[in-house]
Enzyme design. Structure first.
Site, PDB file in Angstrom:
ATOM      1  CG  HIS A   1       3.325   5.840  -0.991  1.00 43.44           C
ATOM      2  ND1 HIS A   1       3.721   4.847  -0.120  1.00 43.44           N
ATOM      3  CD2 HIS A   1       2.387   6.574  -0.327  1.00 43.44           C
ATOM      4  CE1 HIS A   1       3.036   4.972   1.014  1.00 43.44           C
ATOM      5  NE2 HIS A   1       2.222   6.017   0.915  1.00 43.44           N
ATOM      6  CD  GLU A   2       1.738  10.348  -1.153  1.00 45.51           C
ATOM      7  OE1 GLU A   2       0.551  10.297  -0.795  1.00 45.51           O
ATOM      8  OE2 GLU A   2       2.674  10.077  -0.380  1.00 45.51           O
TER       9      GLU A   2
ATOM     10  CB  CYS B   1       1.791   5.009   4.534  1.00 41.63           C
ATOM     11  SG  CYS B   1       0.282   5.848   4.044  1.00 41.63           S
ATOM     12  CG  LEU B   2       2.129  10.759   7.127  1.00 42.33           C
ATOM     13  CD1 LEU B   2       1.745  12.150   6.657  1.00 42.33           C
ATOM     14  CD2 LEU B   2       2.943  10.837   8.408  1.00 42.33           C
TER      15      LEU B   2
ATOM     16  CG  HIS C   1      -2.663   7.117  -0.425  1.00 44.51           C
ATOM     17  ND1 HIS C   1      -3.120   6.288   0.571  1.00 44.51           N
ATOM     18  CD2 HIS C   1      -1.388   7.432  -0.082  1.00 44.51           C
ATOM     19  CE1 HIS C   1      -2.158   6.118   1.480  1.00 44.51           C
ATOM     20  NE2 HIS C   1      -1.090   6.809   1.098  1.00 44.51           N
TER      21      HIS C   1
ATOM     22  CD  GLN D   1      -2.022   9.665   2.997  1.00 42.18           C
ATOM     23  OE1 GLN D   1      -1.427  10.331   2.153  1.00 42.18           O
ATOM     24  NE2 GLN D   1      -1.378   9.062   3.981  1.00 42.18           N
TER      25      GLN D   1
ATOM     26  N   GLY E   1       4.847  13.109   1.478  1.00 46.36           N
ATOM     27  CA  GLY E   1       3.716  13.130   0.556  1.00 46.36           C
ATOM     28  C   GLY E   1       2.419  12.958   1.323  1.00 46.36           C
TER      29      GLY E   1
END
Ligand code: CO
Length: 191
Positions: A158-159, A116-117, A162, A60, A55
């Site tokens: 999660h997304e 997470c990236l 953000h 991000q 994702g």
């Protein structure tokens, strides 16, 4: 909604990492459904697949708007081509795009390890809703509804975090958050 006729083409976008301020902002709704948005989505998918991640949310990549992409099914393999060069091959791509998402139902509890990236090297257990219903718009601005459970439900939550300026470590206990915050800031200085 799956992106139809998707081909893995695009540009690598820079991924912003904690504690970049763009990750802590509440993102603005998407209002223009135009070619610029479509290009951003394709570049975000390209960046997500190559990272690799399942994702990626617009903040991000430095865009503070309410949009994220997800694919929880794809496979990635390192291959050697007939000419001897090495590369990555992707299969089973099922890219999904969520714009201006809103959860209309949350049920149950599920605990899973998340990474997470934007928060490198942190993998922690987070408690989320087990099943959700999400209302959102697709790339054309069309309203849609989706039910999700298991990994997809966790990934959606999660997304969506953000978009509200919340990252993984914000979901941990104050003590754990402090520990990871100090570690991440140290790691960043070393780079
Ligand atoms: Co993330």
């Amino acid at each position: 909604m799956f992106l139809e006729d998707y081909r893995l083409e695009g540009e690598h976008l820079p991924i912003y990492t904690y504690p970049d301020p763009v990750l802590a902002k509440v993102a603005k709704p998407v209002e223009q459904f135009d070619q610029k948005l479509e290009k951003l989505v394709r570049d975000m998918l390209f960046t997500m697949y190559h990272a690799p991640g399942i994702g990626l949310a617009a903040p991000q990549v430095g865009e503070s708007i309410r949009l994220f992409v997800i694919d929880v099914d794809f496979e990635r393999e390192e291959v050697t081509r007939p000419d001897g060069s090495e590369g990555m091959e992707f299969s089973n791509l099922r890219p999904m795009v969520f714009i201006n998402p809103k959860f209309t139902k949350k049920e149950g509890e599920a605990i899973g390890k998340e990474g997470c990236l934007s928060v490198p090297d942190v993998y922690e257990e987070i408690t989320r809703a087990e099943r959700i219903v999400v209302e959102y718009q697709d790339l054309k601005g069309q309203k849609r509804t989706m039910e999700a459970d298991e990994l997809l439900a966790i990934c959606l939550q999660h997304e969506n975090d953000h978009l509200d300026g919340v990252v993984l470590i914000d979901r941990l206990s104050p003590l754990k958050k402090k520990f990871f915050k100090t570690k991440l800031l140290k790691d960043k200085k070393r780079l």
